[in-house]
Design a protein around this motif. Structure first.
Motif, mmCIF file in Angstrom:
data_model
loop_
_atom_site.group_PDB
_atom_site.id
_atom_site.type_symbol
_atom_site.label_atom_id
_atom_site.label_comp_id
_atom_site.label_asym_id
_atom_site.label_seq_id
_atom_site.Cartn_x
_atom_site.Cartn_y
_atom_site.Cartn_z
ATOM 1 N N GLY A 124 38.013 24.377 37.448
ATOM 2 C CA GLY A 124 39.242 24.396 36.678
ATOM 3 C C GLY A 124 39.075 24.991 35.288
ATOM 4 O O GLY A 124 38.008 24.891 34.678
ATOM 5 N N LEU A 125 40.136 25.632 34.798
ATOM 6 C CA LEU A 125 40.122 26.237 33.467
ATOM 7 C C LEU A 125 40.613 25.243 32.423
ATOM 8 O O LEU A 125 41.485 24.409 32.702
ATOM 9 C CB LEU A 125 41.009 27.488 33.453
ATOM 10 N N ARG A 126 40.061 25.364 31.221
ATOM 11 C CA ARG A 126 40.474 24.531 30.104
ATOM 12 C C ARG A 126 40.672 25.395 28.862
ATOM 13 O O ARG A 126 40.174 26.527 28.799
ATOM 14 C CB ARG A 126 39.427 23.455 29.807
ATOM 15 N N GLU A 127 41.364 24.851 27.921
ATOM 16 C CA GLU A 127 41.597 25.580 26.687
ATOM 17 C C GLU A 127 40.268 25.844 25.969
ATOM 18 O O GLU A 127 39.421 24.968 25.850
ATOM 19 C CB GLU A 127 42.522 24.786 25.763
ATOM 20 N N GLY A 128 40.090 27.068 25.542
ATOM 21 C CA GLY A 128 38.866 27.463 24.863
ATOM 22 C C GLY A 128 37.860 28.160 25.746
ATOM 23 O O GLY A 128 36.895 28.739 25.240
ATOM 24 N N ASP A 129 38.068 28.147 27.057
ATOM 25 C CA ASP A 129 37.160 28.878 27.940
ATOM 26 C C ASP A 129 37.286 30.375 27.661
ATOM 27 O O ASP A 129 38.402 30.915 27.530
ATOM 28 C CB ASP A 129 37.504 28.603 29.410
ATOM 29 N N ARG A 130 36.145 31.051 27.571
ATOM 30 C CA ARG A 130 36.134 32.483 27.277
ATOM 31 C C ARG A 130 35.228 33.203 28.269
ATOM 32 O O ARG A 130 34.181 32.674 28.663
ATOM 33 C CB ARG A 130 35.634 32.741 25.848
ATOM 34 N N TYR A 131 35.648 34.408 28.628
ATOM 35 C CA TYR A 131 34.815 35.214 29.518
ATOM 36 C C TYR A 131 35.126 36.689 29.305
ATOM 37 O O TYR A 131 36.210 37.076 28.835
ATOM 38 C CB TYR A 131 35.007 34.814 30.984
ATOM 39 N N THR A 132 34.154 37.515 29.658
ATOM 40 C CA THR A 132 34.269 38.971 29.540
ATOM 41 C C THR A 132 34.202 39.578 30.928
ATOM 42 O O THR A 132 33.309 39.235 31.723
ATOM 43 C CB THR A 132 33.142 39.542 28.665
ATOM 44 N N LEU A 133 35.131 40.467 31.220
ATOM 45 C CA LEU A 133 35.213 41.095 32.541
ATOM 46 C C LEU A 133 34.865 42.571 32.439
ATOM 47 O O LEU A 133 35.391 43.281 31.575
ATOM 48 C CB LEU A 133 36.626 40.956 33.121
ATOM 49 N N ASP A 134 33.983 43.023 33.311
ATOM 50 C CA ASP A 134 33.788 44.451 33.542
ATOM 51 C C ASP A 134 34.589 44.796 34.787
ATOM 52 O O ASP A 134 34.356 44.228 35.867
ATOM 53 C CB ASP A 134 32.306 44.767 33.750
ATOM 54 N N VAL A 135 35.547 45.698 34.639
ATOM 55 C CA VAL A 135 36.506 45.936 35.723
ATOM 56 C C VAL A 135 36.658 47.429 35.984
ATOM 57 O O VAL A 135 36.254 48.280 35.181
ATOM 58 C CB VAL A 135 37.885 45.328 35.381
ATOM 59 N N VAL A 136 37.251 47.705 37.130
ATOM 60 C CA VAL A 136 37.683 49.054 37.491
ATOM 61 C C VAL A 136 39.170 48.975 37.793
ATOM 62 O O VAL A 136 39.598 48.202 38.663
ATOM 63 C CB VAL A 136 36.917 49.585 38.712
ATOM 64 N N VAL A 137 39.968 49.744 37.065
ATOM 65 C CA VAL A 137 41.416 49.803 37.273
ATOM 66 C C VAL A 137 41.726 51.016 38.145
ATOM 67 O O VAL A 137 41.441 52.151 37.755
ATOM 68 C CB VAL A 137 42.166 49.899 35.933
ATOM 69 N N PRO A 138 42.259 50.809 39.359
ATOM 70 C CA PRO A 138 42.492 51.939 40.268
ATOM 71 C C PRO A 138 43.447 52.967 39.671
ATOM 72 O O PRO A 138 44.362 52.635 38.901
ATOM 73 C CB PRO A 138 43.104 51.280 41.507
ATOM 74 N N ARG A 139 43.238 54.209 40.040
ATOM 75 C CA ARG A 139 44.136 55.282 39.611
ATOM 76 C C ARG A 139 45.449 55.185 40.382
ATOM 77 O O ARG A 139 45.467 54.896 41.584
ATOM 78 C CB ARG A 139 43.486 56.638 39.888
ATOM 79 N N THR A 140 46.547 55.404 39.695
ATOM 80 C CA THR A 140 47.857 55.384 40.337
ATOM 81 C C THR A 140 48.132 56.739 40.981
ATOM 82 O O THR A 140 48.185 57.764 40.278
ATOM 83 C CB THR A 140 48.961 55.069 39.324
ATOM 84 N N PRO A 141 48.303 56.812 42.289
ATOM 85 C CA PRO A 141 48.548 58.109 42.942
ATOM 86 C C PRO A 141 49.928 58.648 42.582
ATOM 87 O O PRO A 141 50.846 57.901 42.215
ATOM 88 C CB PRO A 141 48.444 57.776 44.434
ATOM 89 N N THR A 142 50.085 59.950 42.691
ATOM 90 C CA THR A 142 51.365 60.589 42.395
ATOM 91 C C THR A 142 52.336 60.369 43.546
ATOM 92 O O THR A 142 51.945 60.033 44.669
ATOM 93 C CB THR A 142 51.173 62.087 42.155
ATOM 94 N N ARG A 143 53.611 60.592 43.274
ATOM 95 C CA ARG A 143 54.625 60.421 44.307
ATOM 96 C C ARG A 143 54.401 61.407 45.443
ATOM 97 O O ARG A 143 54.573 61.070 46.616
ATOM 98 C CB ARG A 143 56.017 60.614 43.703
ATOM 99 N N GLY A 144 53.992 62.622 45.086
ATOM 100 C CA GLY A 144 53.742 63.606 46.134
ATOM 101 C C GLY A 144 52.617 63.183 47.060
ATOM 102 O O GLY A 144 52.688 63.396 48.280
#
Length: 778
Positions: free
Chosen positions: A391-411
Motif C-alpha cells: 500500500g501507498l502512504r503519504e511521503g512515499d517517493r520513487y523515480t521511474l525510468d520509462v519509455v513513452v510509446p510514439r503516437t502513430p499518425t492517422r495515415g
C-alpha cells in the motif's frame, strides 16, 4: 622378424587424474553458469557462479583427501553456503558486502526454500539484490560438490555427469525466453563429457592391462588422432542437437507457466471509486510528478476484463494481461519510444495501484519505506500497471525510468489491422450493444475508422456530468444496466469518463476490436509547469485499442466538460425494463479503495510489522531446520538400524545365540572402523588381527568368552551372557577410542556392516540352525 618392441603402459599419478576430473567438472558446470546470464543485468552473476564452483570443488577435494563420509561433507557444504553466501549471493545485506550479518544469514536460510519461486515470478533481468543470486549460488554449489565427489571417489564415475546435466536443464528452465548461447553450450558440454569419460575409460583400461602384465602396442600419435576425430564429431553433434532443440524464437521456460504471485481478485477495481475521487478529493493533491513528458499520461490501472458489473484487471486465464511479476532492478523495455525519467511523490493517494508513465524500464524507491515498497512491487509489462501490495502512504517517493510509446499518425493507423490479441471475453454485455455499435460505426471500413467513429459519436452526441450538486443527474457506476440506460436514449446520453470509456470499450468489443479501459491522470492542455499535480479534478478514464505494429492507441470518447444538457434538471429515466439475465445495478455509492490509514496508527503498524518480521524469521528457521532434518534422514536411518540390530542381538534368542551376537557386534564394529573382514579363521585368530589393527587387546578375551558360551556344555547362564555383553561394550568403546574423531564418526554411518553383517552367511555345524540347536544334538 620381430615388430617394434612394446612397452607397458603405466597409469598416471593420482594427482594428475584428480586434476583432470576437477577440470572436467569445472567445464561442465561452467557451461550452466553461462546459461544464467540472460536473467541478470550485470556480470556479477559470473562471480557468484564461479565462486560457488570453486567452493564446491574445494569441499569435494577436502572430503576426498580426508575420506569423509556423507554427513561431514554435507555439514561442510552447509557451513560454506552460509559463510561465503553473504559475499557471493546477498552482498547488499552483508557488512561491507563481505562479512555475514544476521540479515544475510536469514536471507540465505529463507532462500533455500523461497528463492526459486521468487526467481521465476520476477521480471528479469535482475541486479545483485533481493536474493536473486541465491538460485545460481546454491544450485552451482550443490552440483559442484556432488559431481566432483563422485568423479574423485566413485568407481562409477560416469554418474558425475548427471548432476551437471541437471544443472544445465535448471539454468535453461529458470532462465528467460532468450537463451544465452545454445550452440556453444551444447558443443562444449558434449565435448567435455565425452572427452572426460573417454580419458577415464582409457585410464581404467591401462591400469587393468598393467595389473595383468599385458602391453599396448598402438602408437600414441594414432591414438591422439582418433581421439581428436571423436571430439570433433562430438562437438558437431552437440552443436547440432542444441540447434535442433533451441527454438527459433523465444523458448518456453518455467516463468511462462508459473502461477502469478498475487491474486488481483483481492483488490477492488479503482474504476469503482471514480466518483469518490471526483467528489471527495477534487482539490486534494493525490501525488505530484516531476519531468512528465509533453503529451504523456499517468496510468493508474489498465482494465481489460468486464463481467457485467465492473471493469477490472484480469486475474486469471488471460495470459499476459494477468501476469504480474516482482520487479528486478531493471525491466526490459516492452515498447519503443521516447525514454524519460520522472519522479513521483505520493500525497493523499491510497491503495495498491502504483501511478506510472508509459512502460517501466526501472524503478527506484526513496525514503524509510524503500525496501518494503520495492519488495512488494509487482508489475505487468503487457499493460504497464504496477501494484504495491504493502500500500501507498503519504511521503512515499520513487523515480521511474520509462519509455513513452510514439503516437502513430492517422495515415499509419488507417492502413493498420488490429493486433492479434486475446483479451478476456466481455460478459453480460447490454442487449442491443452490437446493433448500436454497427449504427455508430456507419460506413467505416478500417478498424481505426470504426474506433474513431465510436469515439466521435459518443463525445459529440453525449453530455458530460459527474452527477454532483448543481449538475445534471448522472448515476455512478458502469455495470451492464447503467451502460444500457446510457445507450437507450442516444439524444440524452449523460455521464462522465467512467460511463463513456466503458461504453466505448464494450461497443468496440462487439466490432471485434481489442479494447481496454485505462484509468489515470493527465494535465489540461493549457496547464503549464514542469510539475504535474494529480487531483480528483483531473482524474480521467479513456480507451486504448491495439493495432498491429503500432501497439495501443488512445481514444477519448468522453464529451467536453462544458458540453452539458440545456435542461440541467432531472434527466428523464428510460422506460426500458431491465433484462432478466443482467446482473443487478451496483449501489449508488461506489465501492471505495481500502480506507486511509490514520497518521497516528504508524506506531501500531511498526509494532505489527516487527511482530510479523519475527514470525517470518521463526518461519525461516523452521524451514531451515526442516530441510536439515530431511538431509539428515538417511544418516538417522543408519543409526536407527544399527541400534535395532544391537538390541536384537543382545536381547533375543537363546543365551548361546546372544553370546554369538556379542562377538558379531565386535566384528561389525571393527569392520566399520576400517579393519579387514574376518578371514574364516577362529575367533581367537580374528580377534588378534583386530587387536593389532585397532590397538584393542581386550578383543581376544571377549573372543575366548564367546567361544565358551557358544561351544561349552549346555547353555550359558543369563548372568554370564550379560557380563559378556558388558565386556563387549567396553571393548567397542576402546575400539572407537583407538581411532580419530572423523574416523569414529564415519564408522557410525558406515553401511558396510549393514550390507554384509557378521554371521549373515554363517554355516552352522551339523545342519543346525543355531548354536542352541547344535548343543541339543546327541
Amino acid at each position: 622378424m620381430t615388430g617394434p618392441r612394446a612397452t607397458p603402459v603405466a597409469s598416471p599419478r593420482l594427482p594428475v587424474r584428480a586434476a583432470v576430473d576437477l577440470a572436467a567438472v569445472a567445464v561442465l558446470i561452467g557451461v550452466s553458469i553461462v546459461g544464467f546470464g540472460p536473467a541478470f543485468e550485470t556480470s556479477f552473476f559470473v562471480v557468484t557462479g564461479f565462486g560457488a564452483l570453486l567452493i564446491g570443488l574445494g569441499v569435494a577435494v577436502a572430503g576426498a583427501r580426508l575420506r569423509w563420509g556423507l554427513l561431514p561433507v554435507a555439514a561442510l557444504t552447509v557451513a560454506a553456503y552460509f559463510l561465503f553466501g553473504a559475499a557471493l549471493a546477498v552482498p547488499a545485506t552483508a557488512l561491507g558486502g563481505v562479512v555475514p550479518t544476521l540479515d544475510s544469514l536469514v536471507t540465505l536460510a529463507g532462500g533455500v526454500v523461497f528463492s526459486w519461486k521468487q526467481f521465476v515470478t520476477a521480471v528479469a533481468p535482475f541486479e545483485a539484490s533481493d536474493a536473486f543470486l541465491v538460485v545460481p549460488y546454491l544450485s552451482v554449489l550443490l552440483t559442484s560438490v556432488i559431481s566432483a565427489s563422485v568423479a574423485l571417489r566413485a568407481r562409477a564415475y560416469g554418474w558425475a555427469l548427471l548432476p551437471a546435466g541437471v544443472l544445465l536443464v535448471l539454468a535453461i528452465a529458470f532462465g528467460t525466453t532468450q537463451p544465452a548461447a545454445p550452440l556453444v553450450q551444447g558443443a562444449v558440454f558434449t565435448v567435455a563429457a565425452i572427452g572426460w569419460t573417454a580419458y577415464r575409460r582409457a585410464l581404467a583400461t591401462r591400469q587393468q592391462s598393467a595389473e595383468a602384465g599385458s602391453i599396448v602396442t598402438q602408437k600414441p600419435a594414432r591414438r591422439l588422432m582418433a581421439g581428436a576425430v571423436v571430439l570433433i564429431l562430438a562437438a558437431g553433434l552437440g552443436a547440432g542437437v542444441s540447434a535442433a532443440a533451441a527454438p527459433s524464437g523465444p523458448r518456453y521456460v518455467v516463468r511462462d507457466a508459473i502461477l502469478p504471485p498475487i491474486d488481483l481478485r483481492d483488490y477492488v477495481s479503482p474504476l469503482q471509486s471514480f466518483r469518490a475521487y471526483v467528489r471527495d478529493k477534487a482539490d486534494d493533491t493525490l501525488f505530484t510528478v516531476e519531468g512528465l513528458p509533453e503529451g504523456a499520461r499517468v496510468r493508474l490501472a489498465t482494465l481489460d476484463a468486464y463481467d457485467g458489473v465492473v471493469y477490472n484487471v484480469a486475474s486469471e486465464g488471460a495470459g499476459a494481461s494477468a501476469s504480474f511479476q516482482r520487479l528486478g532492478d531493471r525491466v526490459p523495455a516492452a515498447v519503443d519510444g521516447e525514454q524519460a525519467t520522472v519522479e513521483v511523490e505520493v500525497g493523499a493517494l491510497r491503495g495498491v495501484w502504483l501511478p506510472g508513465v508509459g512502460y517501466l524500464t526501472g524503478i527506484r524507491y526513496d525514503g524509510d519505506r524503500a525496501d518494503d515498497l520495492r519488495r512488494s512491487t509487482f508489475y505487468n509489462r503487457a499493460t504497464g500497471v504496477g501494484v504495491v501490495t504493502s500500500g501507498l502512504r503519504e511521503g512515499d517517493r520513487y523515480t521511474l525510468d520509462v519509455v513513452v510509446p510514439r503516437t502513430p499518425t492517422r495515415g499509419e493507423l488507417e492502413e493498420a489491422a488490429v493486433a492479434p490479441l486475446q483479451l478476456p471475453p466481455q460478459k453480460n454485455v447490454p442487449e442491443g450493444a452490437a446493433s448500436v455499435a454497427g449504427s455508430m460505426a456507419g460506413g467505416a471500413s478500417s478498424p481505426f475508422e470504426q474506433a474513431a467513429a465510436l469515439a466521435t459519436a459518443l463525445s459529440t452526441k453525449g453530455f458530460f456530468s459527474h452527477g454532483l450538486e448543481g449538475e445534471a443527474v448522472s448515476r455512478a457506476g458502469h455495470g451492464s444496466e447503467r451502460v444500457q440506460a446510457l445507450l437507450a436514449t442516444p439524444e440524452r446520453m449523460v455521464g462522465d469518463d467512467e460511463q463513456y470509456a466503458v461504453t466505448m470499450a464494450l461497443l468496440a468489443g462487439q466490432l471485434g476490436l481489442p479494447a481496454r479501459v485505462v484509468m489515470g491522470f493527465y494535465p489540461d492542455e493549457d496547464a503549464a509547469g514542469s510539475t504535474f499535480t494529480a487531483t480528483g479534478d483531473n482524474l480521467h478514464a479513456w480507451v486504448e485499442i491495439a493495432f498491429d505494429e503500432h501497439g495501443w492507441v488512445v481514444f477519448d470518447p468522453t464529451p467536453p466538460e462544458d458540453q452539458i444538457p440545456t435542461d440541467q434538471q432531472t434527466v428523464p429515466q428510460t422506460q426500458l425494463q431491465p433484462q432478466t439475465l443482467q446482473p443487478p445495478p451496483p449501489a449508488q455509492d461506489p465501492v471505495n479503495l481500502p480506507p486511509d490509514v490514520p497518521e497516528d496508527e504508524g506506531a501500531d503498524d511498526e509494532d505489527d510489522e516487527g511482530a510479523f518480521a519475527w514470525l517470518g524469521v521463526l518461519g525461516l528457521i523452521a524451514a531451515a531446520v526442516g530441510l536439515l532434518l530431511v538431509l539428515a534422514a538417511p544418516f538417522l536411518a543408519v543409526l536407527l538400524l544399527k541400534l535395532l540390530r544391537y538390541r536384537r542381538r543382545r536381547g533375543r534368542g537363546a543365551p548361546s545365540e546372544r553370546a554369538q551376537g556379542a562377538w558379531d557386534e565386535i566384528v561389525d564394529t571393527a569392520r566399520d572402523l576400517g579393519a579387514k573382514p574376518p578371514t574364516g579363521g577362529t575367533r581367537r585368530e580374528d580377534a588378534r588381527e583386530v587387536a593389532e589393527a585397532l590397538t584393542a587387546p581386550g578383543v581376544v578375551v571377549v573372543a575366548e568368552r564367546a567361544d565358551a558360551g557358544i561351544f561349552g556344555p549346555g547353555e550359558p547362564a543369563d548372568e554370564d551372557v550379560e557380563a559378556l555383553w558388558r565386556d563387549v561394550d567396553e571393548v567397542i568403546g576402546g575400539l572407537r577410542r583407538s581411532v580419530g574423531f572423523w574416523r569414529r564418526l564415519r564408522s557410525r554411518l558406515s553401511l558396510r556392516s549393514l550390507l554384509s553383517p557378521a554371521g549373515a552367511h554363517r554355516r552352522t555345524p551339523r545342519g543346525g540352525t543355531s548354536p542352541a540347536a547344535v548343543k541339543e544334538q546327541p
